[in-house]
Motif scaffolding. Structure first.
Motif, PDB file in Angstrom:
ATOM      1  N   SER A   1      36.694  39.270 107.347  1.00 30.26           N
ATOM      2  CA  SER A   1      37.331  39.098 106.044  1.00 30.26           C
ATOM      3  C   SER A   1      36.622  37.970 105.315  1.00 30.26           C
ATOM      4  O   SER A   1      36.664  36.819 105.753  1.00 30.26           O
ATOM      5  CB  SER A   1      38.822  38.764 106.220  1.00 30.26           C
ATOM      6  N   THR A   2      35.929  38.298 104.216  1.00 29.35           N
ATOM      7  CA  THR A   2      35.204  37.275 103.462  1.00 29.35           C
ATOM      8  C   THR A   2      34.802  37.835 102.108  1.00 29.35           C
ATOM      9  O   THR A   2      35.060  39.007 101.805  1.00 29.35           O
ATOM     10  CB  THR A   2      33.956  36.800 104.230  1.00 29.35           C
ATOM     11  N   ASP A   3      34.184  36.998 101.278  1.00 28.61           N
ATOM     12  CA  ASP A   3      33.683  37.409  99.971  1.00 28.61           C
ATOM     13  C   ASP A   3      32.200  37.075  99.872  1.00 28.61           C
ATOM     14  O   ASP A   3      31.644  36.367 100.720  1.00 28.61           O
ATOM     15  CB  ASP A   3      34.456  36.702  98.842  1.00 28.61           C
ATOM     16  N   ASP A   4      31.577  37.546  98.808  1.00 32.09           N
ATOM     17  CA  ASP A   4      30.144  37.336  98.638  1.00 32.09           C
ATOM     18  C   ASP A   4      29.821  35.873  98.359  1.00 32.09           C
ATOM     19  O   ASP A   4      30.612  35.146  97.750  1.00 32.09           O
ATOM     20  CB  ASP A   4      29.612  38.191  97.486  1.00 32.09           C
ATOM     21  N   LEU A   5      28.622  35.462  98.805  1.00 40.07           N
ATOM     22  CA  LEU A   5      28.087  34.162  98.427  1.00 40.07           C
ATOM     23  C   LEU A   5      27.416  34.314  97.071  1.00 40.07           C
ATOM     24  O   LEU A   5      26.521  35.142  96.898  1.00 40.07           O
ATOM     25  CB  LEU A   5      27.042  33.698  99.444  1.00 40.07           C
ATOM     26  N   ILE A   6      27.852  33.528  96.110  1.00 41.11           N
ATOM     27  CA  ILE A   6      27.286  33.583  94.764  1.00 41.11           C
ATOM     28  C   ILE A   6      26.840  32.187  94.336  1.00 41.11           C
ATOM     29  O   ILE A   6      27.225  31.189  94.942  1.00 41.11           O
ATOM     30  CB  ILE A   6      28.303  34.145  93.746  1.00 41.11           C
ATOM     31  N   VAL A   7      26.017  32.132  93.316  1.00 36.77           N
ATOM     32  CA  VAL A   7      25.538  30.848  92.821  1.00 36.77           C
ATOM     33  C   VAL A   7      26.702  30.073  92.206  1.00 36.77           C
ATOM     34  O   VAL A   7      27.372  30.562  91.298  1.00 36.77           O
ATOM     35  CB  VAL A   7      24.417  31.043  91.774  1.00 36.77           C
ATOM     36  N   GLY A   8      26.942  28.882  92.727  1.00 32.69           N
ATOM     37  CA  GLY A   8      27.998  28.041  92.174  1.00 32.69           C
ATOM     38  C   GLY A   8      27.469  27.073  91.143  1.00 32.69           C
ATOM     39  O   GLY A   8      28.122  26.777  90.155  1.00 32.69           O
ATOM     40  N   ASN A   9      26.229  26.593  91.391  1.00 25.48           N
ATOM     41  CA  ASN A   9      25.659  25.611  90.467  1.00 25.48           C
ATOM     42  C   ASN A   9      24.155  25.520  90.684  1.00 25.48           C
ATOM     43  O   ASN A   9      23.672  25.598  91.811  1.00 25.48           O
ATOM     44  CB  ASN A   9      26.295  24.237  90.694  1.00 25.48           C
ATOM     45  N   VAL A  10      23.413  25.375  89.587  1.00 27.90           N
ATOM     46  CA  VAL A  10      21.980  25.105  89.627  1.00 27.90           C
ATOM     47  C   VAL A  10      21.751  23.806  88.867  1.00 27.90           C
ATOM     48  O   VAL A  10      22.187  23.670  87.720  1.00 27.90           O
ATOM     49  CB  VAL A  10      21.155  26.240  88.991  1.00 27.90           C
ATOM     50  N   SER A  11      21.091  22.841  89.499  1.00 28.61           N
ATOM     51  CA  SER A  11      20.904  21.539  88.861  1.00 28.61           C
ATOM     52  C   SER A  11      19.536  20.974  89.234  1.00 28.61           C
ATOM     53  O   SER A  11      18.793  21.565  90.024  1.00 28.61           O
ATOM     54  CB  SER A  11      22.017  20.574  89.285  1.00 28.61           C
ATOM     55  N   PHE A  12      19.233  19.801  88.667  1.00 30.78           N
ATOM     56  CA  PHE A  12      17.980  19.117  88.945  1.00 30.78           C
ATOM     57  C   PHE A  12      18.291  17.756  89.562  1.00 30.78           C
ATOM     58  O   PHE A  12      18.991  16.952  88.955  1.00 30.78           O
ATOM     59  CB  PHE A  12      17.163  18.924  87.663  1.00 30.78           C
ATOM     60  N   ARG A  13      17.785  17.534  90.766  1.00 31.17           N
ATOM     61  CA  ARG A  13      17.905  16.220  91.386  1.00 31.17           C
ATOM     62  C   ARG A  13      16.737  15.368  90.904  1.00 31.17           C
ATOM     63  O   ARG A  13      15.577  15.700  91.145  1.00 31.17           O
ATOM     64  CB  ARG A  13      17.874  16.342  92.908  1.00 31.17           C
ATOM     65  N   SER A  14      17.044  14.268  90.244  1.00 34.99           N
ATOM     66  CA  SER A  14      16.005  13.537  89.532  1.00 34.99           C
ATOM     67  C   SER A  14      15.803  12.104  90.023  1.00 34.99           C
ATOM     68  O   SER A  14      15.063  11.347  89.411  1.00 34.99           O
ATOM     69  CB  SER A  14      16.339  13.503  88.035  1.00 34.99           C
TER      70      SER A  14
END
Length: 280
Positions: A128-141
């Motif tokens: 029992s689970t759901d899909d892994l989807i993109v939660g956040n895209v960021s830049f580590r600076s």
């Protein structure tokens, strides 16, 4: 587990006379742990590359591996996945299962809620689970990122997933619960992965591995010696070797990727807007 991976384990168990564990592996409902106390190496090799597709061969080497309670030494699993270069997704037996973990396109980053791994495939096996989807895209600076290939200057790209729960129960007893998550760091120039934390992702699913915890002892020891506020080694898998040629590092004369141009344009726009408002 795929037949190829299961047969690899059976050969190792038979060579060590682990008959009890062999009976467990032969059970079609087997769900168990591989405990690895030495290095883990995963290799991605692209073959049969065309304008629209490529085959990605995956080799996973596990050193000093135990299937409780039998030590089977070193074991290597292999598989191959079809990568559609038009939409950027893997296909397994005609089903789209997710994005490659080892690179992103720097000029076309994934959007929030884009698919990372189609973990709903596990429902057909009783999970029992759901899909892994993109939660956040960021830049580590702020921090330098060390790898075995080179040290990468910031900014680097970070892709994080959501964190869906996962549960499994077996008739007659046995229960598993936890959560899935994905976190990857990528070079802003080439898009190659610098470090991956946590499992699963599509390449491991194709090997029959649906989850796992990775603790990189080498990274942990190196980070104790560094100023962690300025530099660090990624935990989990770290870029170890590649045939990708990286652009020469400039002295700040010009950015060497389209994303850096976007960042500079954004900063200049912000400064111009601030000056205009101040004058007004």
């Amino acid at each position: 587990m795929p037949d190829q991976a299961r047969n690899t384990l059976l050969e190792k168990l038979r060579s060590r006379n682990c008959t009890d564990e062999e009976d467990v592996i032969l059970n079609p409902d087997y769900l168990g742990d591989l405990i690895v106390t030495d290095k883990i190496l995963v290799t991605f090799t692209l073959t049969n590359v065309t304008n629209t597709s490529a085959w990605v061969e995956v080799d996973l080497e596990l050193h000093n591996t135990t299937i409780p309670w039998c030590n089977i030494g070193n074991v290597t699993f292999t598989t191959a996945l079809l990568l559609n270069l038009t939409d950027g997704y893997y296909y397994l037996n005609g089903t789209r299962i997710g994005r490659p973990s080892f690179f992103v396109l720097p000029h076309y980053l994934p959007d929030r809620r884009d698919l990372i791994f189609k973990s709903s495939l596990l429902k057909s096996h009783g999970f029992s689970t759901d899909d892994l989807i993109v939660g956040n895209v960021s830049f580590r600076s702020k921090k330098l990122v060390h790898t075995f290939v080179k040290t990468f200057q910031p900014p680097v790209i970070e892709v994080r997933s959501n964190q869906p729960p996962i549960a499994y129960s077996r008739e007659g007893g046995g229960y598993l619960s936890g959560s899935l998550m994905y976190e990857g760091l990528y070079d802003i120039d080439t898009g190659i992965v610098l470090g991956i934390r946590d499992i699963p992702y599509p390449e491991f699913y194709a090997l029959g591995i649906i989850g796992g915890l990775v603790h990189n002892v080498y990274s942990a020891e190196k980070n104790e010696e560094l100023d962690f506020s300025r530099e660090y080694w990624p935990y989990g898998f770290v870029l170890y070797q590649t045939n990708i040629e990286f652009p020469k590092e400039e002295s700040g004369v010009k950015p060497d990727s389209i994303l850096k141009y976007y960042l500079l344009i954004g900063i200049l726009t912000l400064i111009t807007s601030t000056i205009w408002r101040w004058r007004k």
